[in-house]
Design an enzyme around this catalytic site. Structure first.
Site, short mmCIF file in Angstrom:
data_model
loop_
_atom_site.label_atom_id
_atom_site.label_comp_id
_atom_site.label_asym_id
_atom_site.label_seq_id
_atom_site.Cartn_x
_atom_site.Cartn_y
_atom_site.Cartn_z
N GLY A 1 54.82 -9.05 21.46
CA GLY A 1 54.09 -9.53 22.78
C GLY A 1 54.11 -11.64 22.48
O GLY A 1 53.63 -12.03 23.65
N THR A 2 53.52 -12.06 20.82
CA THR A 2 53.26 -13.34 20.47
C THR A 2 54.71 -14.26 21.32
O THR A 2 54.97 -15.24 22.27
CB THR A 2 53.38 -13.79 19.15
OG1 THR A 2 52.26 -13.17 18.93
CG2 THR A 2 53.59 -15.33 19.00
N ASN B 1 41.13 -8.87 24.40
CA ASN B 1 42.00 -8.30 22.97
C ASN B 1 40.30 -8.26 22.14
O ASN B 1 39.91 -7.26 21.26
CB ASN B 1 42.41 -8.60 22.05
CG ASN B 1 42.25 -9.64 21.80
OD1 ASN B 1 42.56 -11.16 22.28
ND2 ASN B 1 42.63 -10.64 20.46
N GLN C 1 46.72 -6.09 25.92
CA GLN C 1 45.76 -5.50 25.51
C GLN C 1 45.57 -4.34 26.96
O GLN C 1 44.49 -3.69 26.29
CB GLN C 1 44.27 -5.70 24.95
CG GLN C 1 44.76 -6.83 23.49
CD GLN C 1 44.72 -5.89 22.99
OE1 GLN C 1 44.03 -4.37 22.32
NE2 GLN C 1 44.76 -5.72 21.28
N SER D 1 53.55 -5.38 24.66
CA SER D 1 53.72 -5.32 23.11
C SER D 1 54.00 -3.98 22.78
O SER D 1 52.95 -3.52 23.05
CB SER D 1 53.35 -6.12 21.98
OG SER D 1 53.20 -6.28 20.87
N HIS E 1 53.57 -2.11 19.68
CA HIS E 1 52.67 -1.77 18.71
C HIS E 1 51.47 -1.34 18.95
O HIS E 1 50.48 -1.14 18.70
CB HIS E 1 52.64 -2.51 17.84
CG HIS E 1 52.16 -3.08 17.40
ND1 HIS E 1 50.91 -3.37 17.08
CD2 HIS E 1 51.94 -4.44 18.25
CE1 HIS E 1 50.65 -5.02 17.38
NE2 HIS E 1 51.36 -5.82 17.64
N CYS F 1 44.15 -11.47 13.89
CA CYS F 1 45.11 -12.44 13.32
C CYS F 1 43.90 -13.62 12.10
O CYS F 1 44.21 -14.04 11.11
CB CYS F 1 45.47 -13.04 14.46
SG CYS F 1 46.48 -12.12 15.27
N1 PLP Z 1 47.66 -11.28 22.98
C1 PLP Z 1 46.64 -10.07 22.86
C2 PLP Z 1 45.79 -9.99 23.70
C3 PLP Z 1 46.94 -9.79 21.53
O1 PLP Z 1 46.15 -9.38 21.56
C4 PLP Z 1 47.87 -9.43 20.66
C5 PLP Z 1 47.92 -8.58 19.25
O2 PLP Z 1 47.02 -8.88 19.19
C6 PLP Z 1 49.02 -10.15 20.97
C7 PLP Z 1 48.97 -11.03 21.94
C8 PLP Z 1 50.10 -10.72 20.05
O3 PLP Z 1 51.61 -9.22 20.43
P1 PLP Z 1 51.97 -8.81 18.90
O4 PLP Z 1 51.64 -8.77 17.55
O5 PLP Z 1 53.33 -7.68 19.65
O6 PLP Z 1 52.58 -10.48 18.88
#
Ligand code: PLP
Length: 388
Positions: free
Chosen positions: A71-72, A152, A180, A200, A202, A326
């Site tokens: 997702g990042t 999130n 999310q 994402s 997962h 994180c």
């Molecule tokens: N964006 C949001 C709103 C998230 O909650 C997260 C993960 O916690 C991410 C992006 C990042 O996704 P990924 O873990 O696949 O990098």
């Protein structure tokens, strides 16, 4: 001791069907999807099937889906890709909400260091971005607006369709991080009216390390990763075939179960919330209770340090989070609760409970039964002794 997992916004366990199919792909479909021969074409067909399933989850055309490494990475590809494509054009303003995930916030910060003007839209204690805030912030220089679909930490759903309309009127590109919300609530990219949407795997019972970015056809985007021509020149690098196929299986399952699971989880979540508020003194829910994704609640516990509560709950076999995964493990206050205007103590005494497919009524009963005693013990430990 049977453990209870209430941290599904951090990650979800891959479903059995995902694990089975990924195992089969790793064993049998080792071809490089770019290869012209039989082995390559088998792998390519598996990816195309997954692309169709992921597109269906968000109401998109499969040809507009780009698989990413997370997702990042999808957030980075969207924001950096648009910024790089528009760099020479004079529009040098990027706008996001103050409650975005670090994947968006830190990308804006990085571009800010390269000369881009950046604005973070404020929120009030509802944790919902107001369209008026965007109307005030947006100007002729605005290149891109990024506002997440669901938060999130507190689960609030943002008025993305309205925000995207405001951006469109000012001819700014609109990206939404739907990491999310995907798999939890219906998403239709056309109804939302956005240009870019990232998800994402997962977070909806797929594997880690694979995501997707939906890019509206015709949108100008300069891919930051250079290399081969994979993913229509948008994401160079040999594809994670098993991961992508796992994401496809998860997308298909999420879509099939979504409506029933949303009803089940919101009932469980509401019961947990009401039980905690009733049985533990000094508790309140952070943010608006609607519109919210069905599985999330974020509750503050007066005079209780969130990290200590998290550890005490973990010792009792209950896994929760203090906010975004994180930043857990550090005592940093939640940037989301801070942006909502809560005082320092409340940004450090809040716990996120995020429910998922394996949670049952019995799990919720156990949490409601365990919490009052655990919280009272922690409060007694930190109470300042009264001097005689
Ligand atoms: N964006 C949001 C709103 C998230 O909650 C997260 C993960 O916690 C991410 C992006 C990042 O996704 P990924 O873990 O696949 O990098």
């Amino acid at each position: 001791m049977a453990r209870i997992y209430l941290d599904h916004n951090a990650t979800t366990p891959p479903s059995e069907a995902v694990i089975d199919r990924m195992g089969a792909i790793l064993r049998e479909e080792f071809g490089n999807p770019s290869s012209v021969h039989y082995f390559g074409q088998r792998a390519k067909a598996a990816i195309d099937e997954a692309r169709t399933a992921v597109a269906a989850l968000i109401g998109a055309d499969p040809g507009e889906i780009v698989f990413t490494g997370s997702g990042t990475e999808g957030d980075n590809l969207a924001i950096r890709g648009v910024a790089e494509a528009l760099e020479g054009g004079g529009r040098k303003h990027l706008i996001a909400s103050a409650i975005e995930h670090e994947a968006v916030l830190n990308t804006l910060k990085a571009l800010g260091r390269r000369g881009w003007k950046t604005t973070l839209l404020p929120v009030d204690e509802s944790g919902i971005v107001s369209p008026d805030a965007l109307t005030s912030a947006i100007d002729q220089d605005a290149a891109l607006v990024s506002v997440m679909h669901a938060n999130n930490e507190i689960g609030t759903i943002q008025p993305v369709a309205e925000l995207a309309r405001i951006a469109r009127e000012r001819r700014a590109v609109f990206h939404t991080d739907a990491v999310q919300s995907a798999g939890k609530i219906p998403i239709d990219v056309k109804t939302l009216g956005v240009d870019l949407l990232s998800i994402s795997a997962h977070k909806f019972y797929g594997p880690k390390g694979v995501g997707a970015l939906w890019i509206r056809r015709g949108l100008r985007l300069q891919a930051p990763i250079t290399g081969g021509k994979q993913e229509r020149n948008r994401r160079a690098g040999t594809e994670n075939v098993a991961g992508i196929v796992g994401m496809g299986v998860a997308a298909r399952e999420a879509l099939a179960k979504m409506s029933d699971e949303a009803t089940r989880l919101s009932a469980l979540r509401d019961r947990l919330e009401e039980g905690v508020l009733r049985h533990v003194t000094g508790t309140s829910v952070n943010g608006a209770r609607a519109p919210r994704v069905p599985n999330t609640t974020n509750i503050s516990f007066d005079r209780t340090e969130a990290e200590s509560l998290l550890i005490a709950l973990d010792l009792a076999g209950i896994a929760v989070s203090t906010g975004s995964a994180c930043s857990s493990g550090t005592l940093e206050p939640s940037h989301v609760l801070k942006a909502m205007g809560f005082p320092a103590h409340r940004t450090q005494n809040s716990i996120r409970f995020s429910l998922g497919s394996h949670n049952t009524d019995a799990d919720i009963d156990r949490v409601i039964a365990a919490l009052p005693g655990i919280v009272e013990k922690l409060r007694n430990l930190t109470r300042t002794p009264v001097r005689a």
